[in-house]
Enzyme design. Structure first.
Site, PDB file in Angstrom:
ATOM      1  N   ARG A 144     -67.413 -15.295  87.575  1.00 63.63           N
ATOM      2  CA  ARG A 144     -67.357 -13.918  87.121  1.00 63.63           C
ATOM      3  C   ARG A 144     -66.803 -13.934  85.699  1.00 63.63           C
ATOM      4  NH1 ARG A 144     -65.042 -13.848  92.377  1.00 63.63           N
ATOM      5  NH2 ARG A 144     -66.284 -12.657  93.907  1.00 63.63           N
ATOM      6  N   LYS A 168     -61.000 -12.833  92.527  1.00 57.33           N
ATOM      7  CA  LYS A 168     -60.571 -11.479  92.873  1.00 57.33           C
ATOM      8  C   LYS A 168     -59.322 -11.522  93.741  1.00 57.33           C
ATOM      9  CE  LYS A 168     -64.860  -8.795  92.702  1.00 57.33           C
ATOM     10  NZ  LYS A 168     -65.823  -8.000  93.497  1.00 57.33           N
ATOM     11  N   HIS A 225     -73.124 -11.253  84.532  1.00 52.73           N
ATOM     12  CA  HIS A 225     -73.275 -11.424  85.979  1.00 52.73           C
ATOM     13  C   HIS A 225     -74.651 -11.967  86.351  1.00 52.73           C
ATOM     14  CE1 HIS A 225     -70.520 -10.777  89.262  1.00 52.73           C
ATOM     15  NE2 HIS A 225     -71.507 -10.376  90.039  1.00 52.73           N
ATOM     16  N   ARG A 228     -74.392 -15.529  87.031  1.00 46.07           N
ATOM     17  CA  ARG A 228     -73.835 -15.794  88.369  1.00 46.07           C
ATOM     18  C   ARG A 228     -74.940 -15.672  89.429  1.00 46.07           C
ATOM     19  NH1 ARG A 228     -68.924 -15.744  91.314  1.00 46.07           N
ATOM     20  NH2 ARG A 228     -68.852 -14.309  93.082  1.00 46.07           N
ATOM     21  N   HIS A 251     -67.015 -15.745  97.536  1.00 44.98           N
ATOM     22  CA  HIS A 251     -67.267 -14.560  98.355  1.00 44.98           C
ATOM     23  C   HIS A 251     -66.423 -14.610  99.623  1.00 44.98           C
ATOM     24  CE1 HIS A 251     -71.533 -13.781  96.554  1.00 44.98           C
ATOM     25  NE2 HIS A 251     -70.576 -13.246  95.827  1.00 44.98           N
ATOM     26  N   TYR A 260     -78.816 -13.364  98.328  1.00 51.15           N
ATOM     27  CA  TYR A 260     -79.582 -14.320  97.519  1.00 51.15           C
ATOM     28  C   TYR A 260     -80.679 -15.006  98.334  1.00 51.15           C
ATOM     29  CZ  TYR A 260     -75.840 -13.544  94.195  1.00 51.15           C
ATOM     30  OH  TYR A 260     -74.959 -12.957  93.335  1.00 51.15           O
TER      31      TYR A 260
END
Length: 280
Positions: A144, A168, A225, A228, A251, A260
């Site tokens: 990110r 995150k 992004h 990514r 994630h 994806y």
């Protein structure tokens, strides 16, 4: 919101989120959503405490006419979180947002670059070596942009060929360095042993997320992004395990990574339709 007015109860709520390590960007989004809601109610003081379920529904209906369902869902999530906080603090006896339903989610497939498009970008003339490193890290590690901005020299372990990434919620994960990127990074960090990895060549200070976005836009004509998304798509295209990609992306849920697989499945179907004589 241009004329942002600090509302005490909202500021208290945001202080709690800050203590829970919410990012500055998340806090600003929550503040904007709640101030917009208060403006709709027609009061910046006591009205949020007295709002009825029908008023929240009216706000969501109004927003639904003006914005994408995903934006409206985020705003309702903010409001629900706010009223849960009020309930926890004992400031209200009933939660008016509890039964309010969000508009149906419209999931769009993430945009990604083809491998050829990625190669064309890296064949560009870069104004400085640092700019190439920025794009290489985004694509080769699936970072990110905020994670890239936080990287320090000491996060790179050349012996183990790993990078410590702060994701995150301050969750750490390990990214792996390929031989080519490791060689590039060694040349880049040779004279600087510590401090921000991507820094201003003039001041030596850490580059902001905004400035990093500008660099990516300049060379790739897209947002960070997308690199990514391309990282994940190309990994799966070449046979990577879905759970491995989940770990590499950081994630929390496998379902987030599974989007994806829709991209790769779609491309397989397209290849089938183009190649098989009786597919159409």
């Amino acid at each position: 919101m241009k004329d942002s007015i600090r509302i005490p109860i909202i500021e208290r709520f945001l202080d709690v989120l800050h203590a829970q390590q919410a990012s500055p960007r998340t806090l600003e989004a929550y503040r904007y959503d709640l101030e917009l809601f208060c403006k709709f109610l027609g009061s910046y003081e006591d009205k949020p405490m007295d709002a009825a379920r029908d008023e929240i529904r009216a706000f969501i209906a109004w927003e639904s006419k003006r914005h994408h369902p995903n934006t409206v869902r985020r705003r309702l999530a903010t409001i629900k979180s706010f009223y849960r906080y009020l309930m926890t603090e004992g400031l209200i006896s009933q939660n008016p947002a509890r039964s309010v339903i969000a508009p149906r989610h419209r999931q769009s497939l993430p945009r990604f670059l083809t491998e050829r498009e990625v190669e064309q970008i890296f064949n560009n003339h870069f104004q400085c070596f640092r700019d190439r490193i920025i794009l290489e890290l985004l694509y080769c590690e699936g970072l990110r942009i905020s994670e890239l901005a936080r990287l320090n020299m000491e996060d790179i372990d050349f012996e183990r060929k790993t990078i410590r990434v702060n994701g995150k919620g301050n969750k750490q994960r390990i990214a792996f360095l390929g031989d080519r990127l490791a060689t590039l990074l060694k040349a880049y960090v040779d004279k600087a042993a510590s401090g921000p990895l991507v820094r201003s060549s003039r001041t030596g200070k850490r580059l902001s997320v905004r400035y990093l976005r500008m660099i990516v836009q300049h060379y790739a004509k897209t947002n960070p992004h997308v690199f990514r998304h391309s990282f994940a798509t190309h990994m799966l295209d070449r046979g990577a395990n879905l759970r491995a990609v989940q770990e590499l992306l950081g994630h929390a849920s496998l379902s987030t990574t599974q989007i994806y697989t829709h991209l790769t499945t779609r491309r397989i179907k397209e290849s089938y339709r183009k190649a098989h004589p009786r597919a159409t």
